[in-house]
Design an enzyme around this catalytic site. Sequence first.
Site, PDB file in Angstrom:
ATOM      1  N   VAL A 173     -27.872  33.676 -67.571  1.00 42.57           N
ATOM      2  CA  VAL A 173     -27.087  34.728 -66.929  1.00 42.57           C
ATOM      3  C   VAL A 173     -26.261  35.482 -67.976  1.00 42.57           C
ATOM      4  O   VAL A 173     -26.071  36.704 -67.875  1.00 42.57           O
ATOM      5  CB  VAL A 173     -26.172  34.145 -65.832  1.00 42.57           C
ATOM      6  CG1 VAL A 173     -25.275  35.221 -65.240  1.00 42.57           C
ATOM      7  CG2 VAL A 173     -27.000  33.501 -64.726  1.00 42.57           C
ATOM      8  N   CYS A 174     -25.793  34.768 -68.983  1.00 44.39           N
ATOM      9  CA  CYS A 174     -24.875  35.356 -69.976  1.00 44.39           C
ATOM     10  C   CYS A 174     -25.428  36.618 -70.645  1.00 44.39           C
ATOM     11  O   CYS A 174     -24.723  37.638 -70.712  1.00 44.39           O
ATOM     12  CB  CYS A 174     -24.487  34.316 -71.016  1.00 44.39           C
ATOM     13  SG  CYS A 174     -23.536  32.925 -70.345  1.00 44.39           S
ATOM     14  N   PRO A 175     -26.676  36.626 -71.157  1.00 48.38           N
ATOM     15  CA  PRO A 175     -27.140  37.854 -71.807  1.00 48.38           C
ATOM     16  C   PRO A 175     -27.263  39.030 -70.843  1.00 48.38           C
ATOM     17  O   PRO A 175     -27.089  40.182 -71.254  1.00 48.38           O
ATOM     18  CB  PRO A 175     -28.499  37.461 -72.407  1.00 48.38           C
ATOM     19  CG  PRO A 175     -28.929  36.262 -71.640  1.00 48.38           C
ATOM     20  CD  PRO A 175     -27.672  35.539 -71.295  1.00 48.38           C
ATOM     21  N   GLU A 217     -25.181  39.730 -68.481  1.00 49.12           N
ATOM     22  CA  GLU A 217     -23.836  40.287 -68.390  1.00 49.12           C
ATOM     23  C   GLU A 217     -23.451  41.029 -69.669  1.00 49.12           C
ATOM     24  O   GLU A 217     -22.895  42.128 -69.625  1.00 49.12           O
ATOM     25  CB  GLU A 217     -22.821  39.184 -68.118  1.00 49.12           C
ATOM     26  CG  GLU A 217     -22.899  38.584 -66.730  1.00 49.12           C
ATOM     27  CD  GLU A 217     -21.700  37.713 -66.423  1.00 49.12           C
ATOM     28  OE1 GLU A 217     -21.188  37.811 -65.303  1.00 49.12           O
ATOM     29  OE2 GLU A 217     -21.255  36.958 -67.310  1.00 49.12           O
ATOM     30  N   LEU A 218     -23.753  40.426 -70.811  1.00 45.29           N
ATOM     31  CA  LEU A 218     -23.398  41.047 -72.077  1.00 45.29           C
ATOM     32  C   LEU A 218     -24.074  42.404 -72.234  1.00 45.29           C
ATOM     33  O   LEU A 218     -23.446  43.389 -72.649  1.00 45.29           O
ATOM     34  CB  LEU A 218     -23.764  40.119 -73.236  1.00 45.29           C
ATOM     35  CG  LEU A 218     -22.921  38.841 -73.335  1.00 45.29           C
ATOM     36  CD1 LEU A 218     -23.546  37.855 -74.304  1.00 45.29           C
ATOM     37  CD2 LEU A 218     -21.504  39.162 -73.768  1.00 45.29           C
TER      38      LEU A 218
END
Length: 210
Positions: free
Chosen positions: A50-52, A54-55
């Site tokens: 999920v993190c990339p 959002e980034l």
Amino acid sequence: MAVLVGRKAPDFSAKAVINGGEIVDDYSLSQFKGNKYVLLFFYPKDFTFVCPTELHAFQSKLADFEAKNTQVIAVSTDQEHSHWTWLQLPKDRGGIQGIKYPLVADTNKTIARAYDVLAGEFDVAKDGQYVAKGDLVALRGLFLIDKDGIVQHQLVNNDSLGRSVDEALRMVDALQFHEQHGQVCPANWNKEAKGLETSHDGIAEYLTSN
């Protein structure tokens, strides 16, 4: 979970990767006080899933934040070298190449703990070091900080729930509208809408017309 809204945002100085690849030793929050708004967000871990998304989503709207005099800053508990390595990977390999806003390395977990978004079980030893039971990573915390260094909005998601960048932009608009006009922002307010006068007549008029 501590509520930081209305309180001074905890300051920090830490290593960070800026401009997509330059490592600095003392990136601080206080450098923006009196000058810029700050959208500070935490994410759990580099090289995840999920993190990339959002980034990249924040990067895609970075010009919009900059137009609103708002500095975007990301923080995770990874080391700065992990940030740098992930920045070298293109999207088609799960990387975050192209991210230009700062990625702060909260290696000692002190920033995440100050903002009360550090997930995991741990004790604090007499020397101040954390004794962890498993991984200690940040939840998806997001904090909107005004130019006086005061937290005006906070949101904390569990790690499986990605955030809305459009909502983060809306909150910047709402804060700046309130500062400029003195009116408050009702439910589902957007920058094209009217504000609300804080009086009985004001709410009556608003509810009647909406």
